[in-house]
Motif scaffolding. Structure first.
Motif, PDB file in Angstrom:
ATOM      1  N   TYR A 174      -8.255   3.201  -6.654  1.00 21.45           N
ATOM      2  CA  TYR A 174      -9.224   2.720  -6.472  1.00 21.45           C
ATOM      3  C   TYR A 174      -9.833   3.122  -5.055  1.00 21.45           C
ATOM      4  N   ARG A 175     -10.058   4.128  -4.037  1.00 24.30           N
ATOM      5  CA  ARG A 175     -10.518   4.514  -3.378  1.00 24.30           C
ATOM      6  C   ARG A 175     -11.514   5.871  -4.340  1.00 24.30           C
TER       7      ARG A 175
ATOM      8  N   VAL B 238      -3.889   3.370  -4.920  1.00 18.60           N
ATOM      9  CA  VAL B 238      -4.502   3.170  -3.851  1.00 18.60           C
ATOM     10  C   VAL B 238      -5.511   4.614  -3.879  1.00 18.60           C
TER      11      VAL B 238
ATOM     12  N   ILE C  66       0.997  -1.092  -0.039  1.00 21.60           N
ATOM     13  CA  ILE C  66      -0.089  -0.004  -0.154  1.00 21.60           C
ATOM     14  C   ILE C  66       1.005   0.868   0.088  1.00 21.60           C
TER      15      ILE C  66
ATOM     16  N   LEU D 268      -8.526  -0.351   2.668  1.00 19.33           N
ATOM     17  CA  LEU D 268      -8.437   0.812   1.535  1.00 19.33           C
ATOM     18  C   LEU D 268     -10.001   0.929   1.272  1.00 19.33           C
TER      19      LEU D 268
END
Ligand code: ADP
Ligand code: ZN
Ligand code: MG
Length: 487
Positions: A450-451, A447, A440, A486
């Motif tokens: 994805y968020r 990351v 991560i 996440l």
């Protein structure tokens, strides 16, 4: 010979009956205690009996009879309670007695069958008889030397126990003959009556061939073709002989009853001699041997000691292990393969996986090495152990494929190798969490994505964790862990 037009060939139907000689897997000869071992120096495995010296008396081997009975039972024959040995008289340099001890009008067993499958159709080929006899010696033609021609006689083989299996004229093509011989060999190998090693002459086949117009009732005149010492030659010789006979008849000739020899070089059959008939051999009961009597209880004991036959095993594998017909065929091809599979299935607790590993990765690796499954350095227990490690989640399928070649080269068990090389799946969540955190931290951009809603990026991150763990992480656990961190 001209090649015949297919429509002419199609007018005729081939009729074939086979006579198969099988060497029984005894340690000693049929009428004396000499060893049957292959490859000994010439004329060293001999004694007065198998040299045919005057006054020497034969003593019948119990083991040979038991193997003969096993073969007969495996071929669904009726074993006669009483059978008679007979002298078959003929002169040949490698036959020192001047006669062969065989069986004639009262053979060991009669009326059996073998089931074959050709192009999806099942068919029974009748077995007329199974009788016992002794083998002759061997003539070795050495060509020319010192401007003379030399032939040597080796009598090591003289007196080796044989059974002769005679089929009914039920075979209708070279493919059926091929299928029959394949089944026969498989059955005899299963019951361990013979190694059936054709290269060593432990299985020898003569074929009787005739042709008739399709729809005709009466059989045509047959010719006997000898010297078919491989499956390929059997098929080649039959195809050639069938064509030769059709050509002969179509051009106004007639097939003569004769013995023909298959010539491996030319792929043709050539006339060897006119066919001898029974009276030429002057058969009479062997005066030095009492009739062979087989009691019900002896037969019952032999029957109860016999292993499951390949056809029954094939059916059971399909039922019990839910295998496909094809897989069941492959896994019952030899008794050793079947035993190996069953043990692997039992240890692993997963028959389907066992079938896949035995037929897939293991078979490929063994083939690469030129090793037979009987001498596989990976035991069935160890292959079963490998499959079990996957099922228990201790290693991934991918790691398992890497471990198998190492099992092959070392002979070690899967968990020993996994332990030694640190290949066990990481089950310690602390250790896994550490790797996940590192991934991560090292991939802020993904990351972020994805968020931001791009869910598919998770696959990339899982991949990074798998890579960092050298494939030892459980992908499902990584996925859950990542998603948790996440949100
Ligand atoms: P023989 O008396 O010539 O030895 P048999 O009747 O004992 O002949 O049969 C010997 C073998 O030949 C058996 O395998 C039998 O099935 C086969 N056979 C008999 N007649 C024919 C035929 N007309 N065509 C092909 N094969 C035959
Ligand atoms: Zn001997
Ligand atoms: Mg005959």
């Amino acid at each position: 010979m001209p090649s015949i037009a297919p429509d002419l060939m199609a007018k005729y139907e081939p009729v074939i009956g086979l006579e198969v000689h099988v060497q029984l897997a005894t340690r000693t000869k049929i009428f004396c205690g000499c060893p049957t071992s292959f490859g000994a120096p010439p004329n060293t495995n001999v004694c007065p009996v198998c040299l045919g010296l005057p006054g020497a008396l034969p003593v019948l081997s119990r083991q040979a009879v038991e193997l003969g009975i096993e073969a007969a039972l495996a071929l669904h024959c009726t074993v006669n309670p009483k059978s008679i040995f007979a002298r078959k008289n003929y002169f040949y340099p490698d036959l020192p007695k001047g006669y062969q001890i065989s069986q004639y009008d009262q053979p060991l067993a009669e009326r059996g069958f073998v089931e074959v499958e050709v192009e999806g159709a099942k068919k029974r080929i009748g077995i007329t008889r199974v009788h016992m006899e002794d083998d002759a010696g061997k003539s070795i033609h050495d060509g020319f030397r010192d401007s003379s021609r030399y032939t040597y006689v080796d009598l090591n083989r003289s007196g080796t126990p044989l059974i002769e299996i005679v089929t009914e004229p039920d075979i209708r093509s070279s493919d059926e003959a091929f299928a029959f011989l394949t089944q026969l060999k498989q059955i005899l190998q299963y019951v361990e009556v013979s190694s059936c090693d054709m290269e060593k002459g432990h299985l020898r086949c003569d074929a009787n061939v005739s042709v008739r117009l399709r729809g005709a009732e009466k059989f045509g005149t047959k010719a006997e073709v000898k010297n078919l010492n491989s499956f390929r030659f059997l098929k080649m010789a039959l195809d050639h002989e069938i064509e030769r006979q059709v050509d002969l008849i179509e051009t106004g000739g007639r097939v003569t009853q004769e013995t023909r020899l298959f010539n491996v070089e030319t792929g043709e059959t050539v006339s060897m001699r006119s066919k001898e008939s029974a009276h030429d051999y002057r058969y009479f009961p062997e005066p030095d041997l009492v009739p062979l009597r087989v009691s019900e209880s002896w037969m019952a004991r032999i029957r109860s000691d016999m292993p499951e036959l390949p056809a029954a095993r094939r059916e059971r594998f399909i039922e019990q292990y839910a295998l496909t017909e094809y897989n069941a065929d492959v896994l019952t091809a030899t008794r050793v393969t079947g035993d190996y599979f069953e043990k692997t299935a039992a240890v692993s607790g997963d028959a389907r996986a066992a079938a896949n590993w035995v037929m897939g990765d293991l078979a490929a690796l063994l083939k690469e090495q030129g090793t037979e499954i009987i001498e596989s350095p990976v035991s069935a227990e160890n292959l079963g152990g490998l499959i079990k490690l996957i099922a228990q989640g201790k290693i991934s399928g991918k790691i398992a494929k890497e471990i198998l070649p190492k099992m092959l080269s070392s002979g070690d068990a899967a968990d020993v190798i996994a332990e030694r090389e640190g290949l066990h799946q990481i089950s310690d969540t602390g250790a896994l969490e550490k790797i996940v955190d590192e991934v991560i931290a090292a991939n802020p951009k993904q990351v972020e994505q994805y968020r931001g809603g791009k869910q598919t990026v998770i696959a990339f991150l899982v991949g990074q964790v798998m890579k960092a763990s050298r494939g030892q992480a459980d992908p499902a656990a990584v996925n859950t862990l990542l998603k948790g961190k996440l949100v």
